[in-house]
Write a protein that holds these residues in place. Structure first.
Motif, PDB file in Angstrom:
ATOM      1  N   ALA A 176     -40.837  16.549 -24.616  1.00  0.00           N
ATOM      2  CA  ALA A 176     -40.009  17.828 -25.146  1.00  0.00           C
ATOM      3  C   ALA A 176     -40.702  18.870 -24.281  1.00  0.00           C
ATOM      4  CB  ALA A 176     -40.326  17.986 -26.520  1.00  0.00           C
ATOM      5  N   LEU A 177     -39.608  19.606 -23.673  1.00  0.00           N
ATOM      6  CA  LEU A 177     -39.795  20.541 -22.839  1.00  0.00           C
ATOM      7  C   LEU A 177     -40.210  21.902 -23.651  1.00  0.00           C
ATOM      8  CD1 LEU A 177     -40.503  21.735 -19.906  1.00  0.00           C
ATOM      9  CD2 LEU A 177     -37.715  22.260 -19.969  1.00  0.00           C
ATOM     10  N   ARG A 178     -41.206  22.318 -23.813  1.00  0.00           N
ATOM     11  CA  ARG A 178     -41.452  23.593 -24.991  1.00  0.00           C
ATOM     12  C   ARG A 178     -42.025  24.765 -24.027  1.00  0.00           C
ATOM     13  NH1 ARG A 178     -44.800  19.592 -29.373  1.00  0.00           N
ATOM     14  NH2 ARG A 178     -42.807  18.892 -30.337  1.00  0.00           N
TER      15      ARG A 178
ATOM     16  N   GLU B 272     -37.337  21.271 -15.331  1.00  0.00           N
ATOM     17  CA  GLU B 272     -36.580  20.730 -16.542  1.00  0.00           C
ATOM     18  C   GLU B 272     -36.160  19.179 -16.134  1.00  0.00           C
ATOM     19  OE1 GLU B 272     -33.794  22.861 -13.625  1.00  0.00           O
ATOM     20  OE2 GLU B 272     -35.921  23.270 -14.657  1.00  0.00           O
ATOM     21  N   ASN B 273     -36.482  18.997 -14.706  1.00  0.00           N
ATOM     22  CA  ASN B 273     -36.165  17.473 -14.436  1.00  0.00           C
ATOM     23  C   ASN B 273     -37.308  16.519 -13.946  1.00  0.00           C
ATOM     24  OD1 ASN B 273     -33.231  17.916 -14.119  1.00  0.00           O
ATOM     25  ND2 ASN B 273     -33.524  19.127 -12.332  1.00  0.00           N
TER      26      ASN B 273
ATOM     27  N   VAL C  28     -39.265  15.049 -16.418  1.00  0.00           N
ATOM     28  CA  VAL C  28     -39.155  13.689 -16.993  1.00  0.00           C
ATOM     29  C   VAL C  28     -38.238  12.769 -16.148  1.00  0.00           C
ATOM     30  CG1 VAL C  28     -38.432  12.239 -19.174  1.00  0.00           C
ATOM     31  CG2 VAL C  28     -40.002  14.451 -19.341  1.00  0.00           C
ATOM     32  N   ASP C  29     -37.095  13.284 -15.780  1.00  0.00           N
ATOM     33  CA  ASP C  29     -36.222  12.316 -15.020  1.00  0.00           C
ATOM     34  C   ASP C  29     -36.951  11.977 -13.704  1.00  0.00           C
ATOM     35  OD1 ASP C  29     -34.066  12.657 -16.869  1.00  0.00           O
ATOM     36  OD2 ASP C  29     -33.229  14.315 -15.586  1.00  0.00           O
ATOM     37  N   ALA C  30     -37.587  12.527 -13.006  1.00  0.00           N
ATOM     38  CA  ALA C  30     -38.475  12.269 -11.959  1.00  0.00           C
ATOM     39  C   ALA C  30     -39.348  11.243 -12.229  1.00  0.00           C
ATOM     40  CB  ALA C  30     -39.244  13.373 -11.350  1.00  0.00           C
ATOM     41  N   PHE C  31     -40.025  11.317 -13.482  1.00  0.00           N
ATOM     42  CA  PHE C  31     -41.055  10.231 -13.775  1.00  0.00           C
ATOM     43  C   PHE C  31     -40.313   9.001 -13.932  1.00  0.00           C
ATOM     44  CE2 PHE C  31     -43.424   7.997 -17.319  1.00  0.00           C
ATOM     45  CZ  PHE C  31     -44.465   7.534 -16.595  1.00  0.00           C
ATOM     46  N   LEU C  32     -39.387   9.034 -14.912  1.00  0.00           N
ATOM     47  CA  LEU C  32     -38.622   7.729 -15.113  1.00  0.00           C
ATOM     48  C   LEU C  32     -37.983   7.176 -13.743  1.00  0.00           C
ATOM     49  CD1 LEU C  32     -36.683   8.932 -18.310  1.00  0.00           C
ATOM     50  CD2 LEU C  32     -38.833   7.834 -18.143  1.00  0.00           C
ATOM     51  N   GLY C  33     -37.635   8.031 -12.855  1.00  0.00           N
ATOM     52  CA  GLY C  33     -36.989   7.436 -11.502  1.00  0.00           C
ATOM     53  C   GLY C  33     -38.041   6.724 -10.841  1.00  0.00           C
TER      54      GLY C  33
END
Length: 339
Positions: free
Chosen positions: A27-29, A315-316, A318-323
């Motif tokens: 979650a981005l808080r 905001e990206n 987590v996308d970077a980590f999953l990538g």
């Protein structure tokens, strides 16, 4: 003094992943920003690192580094600029390296921050080629694997931040032959044509054991392992007598939910008198000065090349980590907040 923002965004782990992480595990808080307490500096992060080892920290298990806490900000390498200081030795405008990434603003204890010079090298390199991943490559090759001139070296995950540097350092150090594995034909081409590997192969194109045997018909002396699994089994088969392996990572199994069987050919370790040793960068910070001096010189001369895969915007993150876990990156994966 620069006016401080009212809030900062930061990534929290909100659920322990089972197998592959999902975006819903994070979650981005938004949290309030306060002036730094005594002995601390407030840093606006410009870049932060995402690394494979972070997947292990998402599990609630005892390891060499504590797990991430649920509903707390994750952490990791970051570089940024000091926007407020309440600590001797640091001033507004200084650029620093620290361990509180995954957030826009970080309140950092001064003793855990290191000043870096953006004039000597781009700030992002202090997270990669001149940072923890670079030191891992350097220490793992020269200390753990006891590399020497004339060795034949095989590197798995060779297009990643660590692997790409290992292969180049081996070649610059007089390796007889350097072989790499990667997950795409494009990455294989980059390893051979730009980084100077003698051979490379796409592990998706056939059995690793067969492709390695073809690339190194006379065997290998050093294996630098970033992948584990079938790569480790293949390396054991190809290692020569008294071969050495530096076990740095096993990304192939980080998301497995069942115990992973070991290599089926471990009896070869006995007859070949092999040495397989794990490498953790934290054991080698004593090499930091020598590493920065030697690698920095090779960077400035153009002998050592590097590539970064940059994802823009917190905001990206987590996308970077999953990538990264999927192998989308070439070289170091960086999340940039520099805007």
């Amino acid at each position: 003094m620069t006016a401080l923002p009212a809030t900062s965004r930061e990534w929290h782990l909100v659920a322990r992943p089972h197998g592959w992480p999902a975006p819903t595990d994070f979650a981005l808080r938004e949290v309030p920003v306060e002036a730094p307490a005594e002995g601390r500096i407030l840093v606006r992060n410009l870049h932060f690192s995402v690394d494979p080892y972070m997947r292990g920290r998402m599990n609630d298990v005892k390891s060499y580094v504590p797990p991430f806490k649920l509903d707390h900000p994750m952490d990791g390498g970051a570089v940024g600029v000091v926007v407020a200081s309440n600590a001797e030795g640091f001033a507004e405008g200084d650029h620093v390296l620290h361990g509180l990434g995954w957030r826009e603003y970080a309140s950092v204890p001064a003793q855990h921050a290191t000043r870096v010079d953006p004039e000597l090298a781009p700030l992002s390199t202090y997270l990669g080629v001149l940072g923890m991943t670079g030191l891992t490559a350097y220490a793992g090759l020269f200390e753990t694997a006891s590399f020497k001139e004339g060795d034949t070296v095989f590197v798995s995950g060779a297009a990643g931040a660590v692997g790409s540097q290992v292969g180049q350092l081996a070649k610059l150090g007089g390796a007889a032959r350097v072989i790499g594995s990667a997950g795409s034909d494009e990455k294989v081409k980059w390893l051979v044509e730009e980084l100077g590997f003698d051979a490379a192969f796409n592990y998706r194109n056939g059995p690793v054991r067969d492709q390695l045997r073809e690339a190194a018909p006379d065997g290998i002396d050093v294996y630098f392992d970033n992948v584990g699994g079938d790569h480790l089994e293949a390396a054991i088969s190809s290692l020569n007598v008294h071969g050495r392996a530096a076990i740095c990572g096993m990304i192939a199994q980080y998301n497995d939910t069942e115990p992973v069987p070991g290599p089926r050919n471990m009896a070869m370790i006995i007859g070949k008198r092999l040495r397989l040793q794990g490498v953790l960068v934290g054991d080698h910070y004593g090499l930091q000065g020598k590493f920065v001096e030697e690698v920095g010189a090779k960077l400035r001369s153009g002998e050592l090349k590097y590539r970064e895969t940059t994802v823009e915007g917190i905001e990206n993150g987590v996308d970077a980590f999953l990538g990264l876990l999927r192998g989308d990156n070439t070289g170091k994966m960086i999340v940039s907040l520099d805007r």
